[in-house]
Design a protein around this motif. Structure first.
Motif, mmCIF file in Angstrom:
data_model
loop_
_atom_site.group_PDB
_atom_site.id
_atom_site.type_symbol
_atom_site.label_atom_id
_atom_site.label_comp_id
_atom_site.label_asym_id
_atom_site.label_seq_id
_atom_site.Cartn_x
_atom_site.Cartn_y
_atom_site.Cartn_z
ATOM 1 N N GLN A 57 30.852 -10.409 27.473
ATOM 2 C CA GLN A 57 31.099 -9.504 28.592
ATOM 3 C C GLN A 57 32.548 -9.014 28.604
ATOM 4 O O GLN A 57 32.813 -7.812 28.777
ATOM 5 N N GLU A 58 33.485 -9.940 28.435
ATOM 6 C CA GLU A 58 34.891 -9.556 28.401
ATOM 7 C C GLU A 58 35.162 -8.599 27.243
ATOM 8 O O GLU A 58 35.883 -7.598 27.387
ATOM 9 N N ALA A 59 34.567 -8.896 26.094
ATOM 10 C CA ALA A 59 34.785 -8.059 24.915
ATOM 11 C C ALA A 59 34.269 -6.644 25.132
ATOM 12 O O ALA A 59 34.965 -5.661 24.822
ATOM 13 N N LEU A 60 33.072 -6.514 25.679
ATOM 14 C CA LEU A 60 32.499 -5.184 25.880
ATOM 15 C C LEU A 60 33.300 -4.368 26.893
ATOM 16 O O LEU A 60 33.430 -3.144 26.758
ATOM 17 N N GLU A 61 33.853 -5.053 27.888
ATOM 18 C CA GLU A 61 34.708 -4.343 28.850
ATOM 19 C C GLU A 61 35.965 -3.816 28.161
ATOM 20 O O GLU A 61 36.392 -2.683 28.407
ATOM 21 N N LYS A 62 36.532 -4.615 27.285
ATOM 22 C CA LYS A 62 37.736 -4.177 26.577
ATOM 23 C C LYS A 62 37.415 -3.040 25.617
ATOM 24 O O LYS A 62 38.216 -2.103 25.464
ATOM 25 N N LEU A 63 36.277 -3.114 24.947
ATOM 26 C CA LEU A 63 35.876 -2.013 24.068
ATOM 27 C C LEU A 63 35.795 -0.703 24.841
ATOM 28 O O LEU A 63 36.194 0.359 24.343
ATOM 29 N N GLU A 64 35.295 -0.792 26.071
ATOM 30 C CA GLU A 64 35.155 0.392 26.905
ATOM 31 C C GLU A 64 36.519 0.905 27.376
ATOM 32 O O GLU A 64 36.816 2.106 27.297
ATOM 33 N N HIS A 65 37.350 -0.008 27.853
ATOM 34 C CA HIS A 65 38.622 0.387 28.447
ATOM 35 C C HIS A 65 39.663 0.820 27.421
ATOM 36 O O HIS A 65 40.597 1.561 27.756
ATOM 37 N N LEU A 66 39.508 0.348 26.184
ATOM 38 C CA LEU A 66 40.517 0.613 25.162
ATOM 39 C C LEU A 66 39.995 1.538 24.063
ATOM 40 O O LEU A 66 40.547 1.565 22.962
ATOM 41 N N GLN A 67 38.973 2.301 24.374
ATOM 42 C CA GLN A 67 38.380 3.146 23.336
ATOM 43 C C GLN A 67 39.305 4.288 22.912
ATOM 44 O O GLN A 67 39.075 4.930 21.891
ATOM 45 N N ASP A 68 40.369 4.540 23.669
ATOM 46 C CA ASP A 68 41.342 5.539 23.230
ATOM 47 C C ASP A 68 42.135 5.052 22.017
ATOM 48 O O ASP A 68 42.746 5.863 21.309
ATOM 49 N N LEU A 69 42.133 3.750 21.760
ATOM 50 C CA LEU A 69 42.766 3.197 20.551
ATOM 51 C C LEU A 69 41.734 3.305 19.428
ATOM 52 O O LEU A 69 41.068 2.337 19.080
ATOM 53 N N SER A 70 41.613 4.482 18.879
ATOM 54 C CA SER A 70 40.441 4.835 18.068
ATOM 55 C C SER A 70 40.302 4.041 16.778
ATOM 56 O O SER A 70 39.196 3.850 16.278
ATOM 57 N N ASP A 71 41.403 3.552 16.219
ATOM 58 C CA ASP A 71 41.305 2.837 14.948
ATOM 59 C C ASP A 71 41.415 1.323 15.105
ATOM 60 O O ASP A 71 41.599 0.604 14.128
ATOM 61 N N ILE A 72 41.281 0.852 16.327
ATOM 62 C CA ILE A 72 41.259 -0.598 16.550
ATOM 63 C C ILE A 72 39.961 -1.166 15.976
ATOM 64 O O ILE A 72 38.924 -0.498 15.958
ATOM 65 N N GLN A 73 40.016 -2.373 15.458
ATOM 66 C CA GLN A 73 38.842 -3.009 14.858
ATOM 67 C C GLN A 73 38.560 -4.313 15.617
ATOM 68 O O GLN A 73 39.359 -5.239 15.596
ATOM 69 N N TRP A 74 37.404 -4.350 16.277
ATOM 70 C CA TRP A 74 37.040 -5.501 17.096
ATOM 71 C C TRP A 74 36.151 -6.470 16.316
ATOM 72 O O TRP A 74 35.183 -6.062 15.682
ATOM 73 N N HIS A 75 36.497 -7.751 16.403
ATOM 74 C CA HIS A 75 35.687 -8.810 15.826
ATOM 75 C C HIS A 75 35.201 -9.710 16.962
ATOM 76 O O HIS A 75 35.936 -9.953 17.926
ATOM 77 N N LEU A 76 33.993 -10.221 16.837
ATOM 78 C CA LEU A 76 33.475 -11.208 17.791
ATOM 79 C C LEU A 76 33.543 -12.570 17.128
ATOM 80 O O LEU A 76 32.915 -12.794 16.088
ATOM 81 N N ILE A 77 34.304 -13.489 17.733
ATOM 82 C CA ILE A 77 34.566 -14.763 17.074
ATOM 83 C C ILE A 77 34.041 -15.964 17.843
ATOM 84 O O ILE A 77 34.055 -17.082 17.320
ATOM 85 N N GLY A 78 33.581 -15.763 19.066
ATOM 86 C CA GLY A 78 33.107 -16.882 19.871
ATOM 87 C C GLY A 78 31.619 -17.134 19.711
ATOM 88 O O GLY A 78 30.898 -16.358 19.071
ATOM 89 N N HIS A 79 31.170 -18.217 20.304
ATOM 90 C CA HIS A 79 29.745 -18.564 20.262
ATOM 91 C C HIS A 79 28.918 -17.429 20.844
ATOM 92 O O HIS A 79 29.236 -16.881 21.903
ATOM 93 N N LEU A 80 27.860 -17.077 20.140
ATOM 94 C CA LEU A 80 27.001 -15.971 20.563
ATOM 95 C C LEU A 80 25.589 -16.495 20.798
ATOM 96 O O LEU A 80 24.963 -17.036 19.888
#
Length: 219
Positions: free
Chosen positions: A44-67
């Motif tokens: 949930q926290e990650a998806l919120e950050k993806l939404e809020h920081l989408q202006d940083l167009s070349d940022i690369q997000w990794h998911l590292i926690g338990h899924l």
């Protein structure tokens, strides 16, 4: 120590900034210094950050926690790399939702070499047994392995775990279609033991404290 120096000290491994529980302004500050890879633990926290920081167009997000597998549908196609695929059930769920969405997903297989009950991941024998099934799942590309060894005061105490992960990767890579599953990546090493991890072949080191300072307490 500034970001440039940290990146130089970690070469040839890539630096993944562990930004869980960090405020967005700190991510922006590190981005402005040149950091592009960020790792989040909580969906949930990650998806919120993806939404809020989408202006940083070349940022690369990794998911590292338990899924949890019931959250697989929310993450496929959203992250450049998922580090924590720790079971056949989760891999199957990711593959299924990739098919439904028409996307491909890069993953790492999490290995629990110390058999710690508090941590997820395949044990070595379990992964060897599951490997043929994992590599046949459509829409998933296994880029390598990830591990979180026991926390110790001295980084050299975990050297054997890092070495074992590299050797396991090499064993698996000897009999796999590397076009589909390159197995080039080893995600291992954190702020207190990354130097040892790099000496043993880490290609991605997950750094939090050394980049952000002490992490806020989760509420």
């Amino acid at each position: 120590m500034d970001l440039k120096t940290i990146v130089q000290n970690c070469a040839p491994a890539q630096v993944l900034a562990v930004s869980k529980l960090q405020p967005e302004h700190k991510i922006r500050e590190l981005y402005q210094e040149g950091q592009r890879l960020f790792g989040e633990n909580y969906v949930q926290e990650a998806l919120e950050k993806l939404e809020h920081l989408q202006d940083l167009s070349d940022i690369q997000w990794h998911l590292i926690g338990h899924l949890q597998k019931n959250k697989a549908k929310f993450v496929v196609g959203r992250f450049a790399l998922i580090h924590s695929v720790d079971s056949i059930d989760l891999a199957e769920a990711l593959s299924r939702h990739c098919g439904l969405k028409g996307v491909e997903q890069n993953i790492l297989i999490q290995v629990n070499l110390a058999a710690e009950e508090s941590k997820g991941g395949f044990d070595k024998d379990g992964l060897l047994k599951a490997w043929p099934q994992l590599t046949k799942l459509p829409h998933l590309h296994i880029l390598g392995l990830m591990t979180m060894p026991p926390l110790t005061e001295e980084g050299h105490e975990v050297r054997l775990y890092f070495r074992e992960l590299r050797e396991l990767r090499d064993t698996l890579r000897s009999d796999v279609d590397v076009a589909l599953h390159p197995l080039t990546e080893l995600s291992m090493g954190t702020s207190h033991d990354f130097k040892v991890a790099i000496e043993e072949g880490a290609t991605i080191v997950r750094l939090g404290t050394i980049l952000f300072g002490e992490r806020p307490v989760k509420r």
